[in-house]
Scaffold this active site. Structure first.
Site, PDB file in Angstrom:
ATOM      1  N   SER A 128       0.770  -1.433   0.132  1.00 12.93           N
ATOM      2  CA  SER A 128       0.130  -0.143   0.110  1.00 12.93           C
ATOM      3  C   SER A 128       0.815   1.292   0.035  1.00 12.93           C
ATOM      4  O   SER A 128       0.411   2.422  -0.322  1.00 12.93           O
ATOM      5  CB  SER A 128      -0.918   0.043   0.945  1.00 12.93           C
ATOM      6  OG  SER A 128      -0.297   0.333   2.406  1.00 12.93           O
ATOM      7  N   LYS A 171       1.024   3.947   7.088  1.00 16.33           N
ATOM      8  CA  LYS A 171       0.123   4.586   6.328  1.00 16.33           C
ATOM      9  C   LYS A 171       0.415   6.247   6.434  1.00 16.33           C
ATOM     10  O   LYS A 171       0.991   6.554   7.336  1.00 16.33           O
ATOM     11  CB  LYS A 171      -1.600   4.554   6.613  1.00 16.33           C
ATOM     12  CG  LYS A 171      -2.002   3.289   6.174  1.00 16.33           C
ATOM     13  CD  LYS A 171      -2.372   3.124   4.578  1.00 16.33           C
ATOM     14  CE  LYS A 171      -2.716   1.660   4.559  1.00 16.33           C
ATOM     15  NZ  LYS A 171      -1.953   0.512   4.861  1.00 16.33           N
TER      16      LYS A 171
END
EC number: 3.4.21.88
Length: 212
Positions: A128, A171
Site C-alpha cells: 500500500s 500509512k
C-alpha cells in the site's frame, strides 16, 4: 590528554582484548610497553580511566573496557548504535502486529543517530505504500512518538477492525473533522477511515536488503 606511554598501554589492551576476548594482566602490559613496575602500570591505567579512555570494574579482576573516547584516541571506528527489529506491520489493511523480543538488530544510519534510543524497526508486509518506495519485505525505522502531524507517514494502531484488539498499519496520517484518515500511497487502494487510532511512531527511514 594521555601521554604516549599511556596510549601504548591502551593500544595493547585493545589488541589483546580483540585477540583473546579478555584484557591482558598488568604484568603483560608492563612487559609490552617496557615498564618493570606493576605500580607504575597501575598508575598509567588509573590516568587512562581519569581521561575517560577506559573503564575499570572495581568488583572484577582484569575487567577493563575501552570507551568510545578511547577507541577514537586509537583511531578505531566507533561501534555504531543498533536498532531492534521488533516485529511485522502491514502496508495494507490493518492486521494484528506481530511483536517479539528483539533478537535481530540493524546498525543505526548516520542520518538517524540523533534519534538513537528512540528507534525501532518493523518489517513491512504489503504494497500500500509503494508510491513512496516502501515495498513488501522492506524494513522501516520508526521513531517512537504518540502524535503525528497531517501528512506524516506513521505506524498507527486501531481497534476498529477484527475482534477489537489493536491492529497496526503503515500509512500517511490525516486528522479530519470527525475521523482519522489513513491514506495509502498506492493508486489502486482506498483510504482507511477510522474513529479510533493510536500513533506508535513516525517512519523516519528505510532498510532494504537488496540495496543496503
Amino acid at each position: 590528554m594521555a601521554e604516549t606511554k599511556q596510549l601504548g598501554i591502551l593500544r595493547f589492551i585493545y589488541e589483546k582484548q580483540n585477540e583473546k576476548g579478555y584484557p591482558p594482566t598488568v604484568r603483560e602490559i608492563g612487559e609490552a610497553v617496557g615498564l618493570s613496575s606493576t605500580s607504575t602500570v597501575h598508575g598509567h591505567i588509573d590516568r587512562l580511566e581519569k581521561h575517560g579512555l577506559l573503564h575499570k570494574d572495581p568488583t572484577k579482576p582484569r575487567a577493563i573496557e575501552i570507551t568510545e573516547k578511547g577507541l577514537r584516541a586509537l583511531g578505531v571506528p566507533e561501534t555504531p548504535g543498533k536498532v531492534p527489529i521488533i516485529g511485522l506491520v502491514t502496508a495494507g489493511m490493518p492486521i494484528l502486529a506481530v511483536e517479539q523480543a528483539a533478537t535481530e538488530f540493524l546498525p543505526i544510519p548516520s542520518d538517524l543517530e540523533r534519534f538513537d534510543g528512540d528507534l525501532f524497526v518493523l518489517r513491512v508486509s504489503g504494497t500500500s505504500m509503494i508510491n513512496i518506495g516502501i515495498l513488501d519485505g522492506d524494513m522501516v525505522f520508526v521513531r517512537k512518538q504518540d502524535y503525528a502531524d497531517n501528512g506524516d507517514i506513521v505506524v498507527a494502531m486501531t481497534t476498529d477492525f477484527g475482534n477489537g484488539e489493536g491492529e497496526a498499519t503503515v500509512k500517511r496520517f490525516f486528522k479530519e473533522s470527525n475521523h482519522y484518515r489513513l491514506q495509502p500511497e498506492n493508486d489502486t487502494m482506498a483510504p482507511i477511515i477510522v474513529k479510533n487510532v493510536s500513533i506508535l511512531g513516525k517512519v523516519v527511514g528505510l532498510y532494504r536488503n537488496s540495496i543496503y
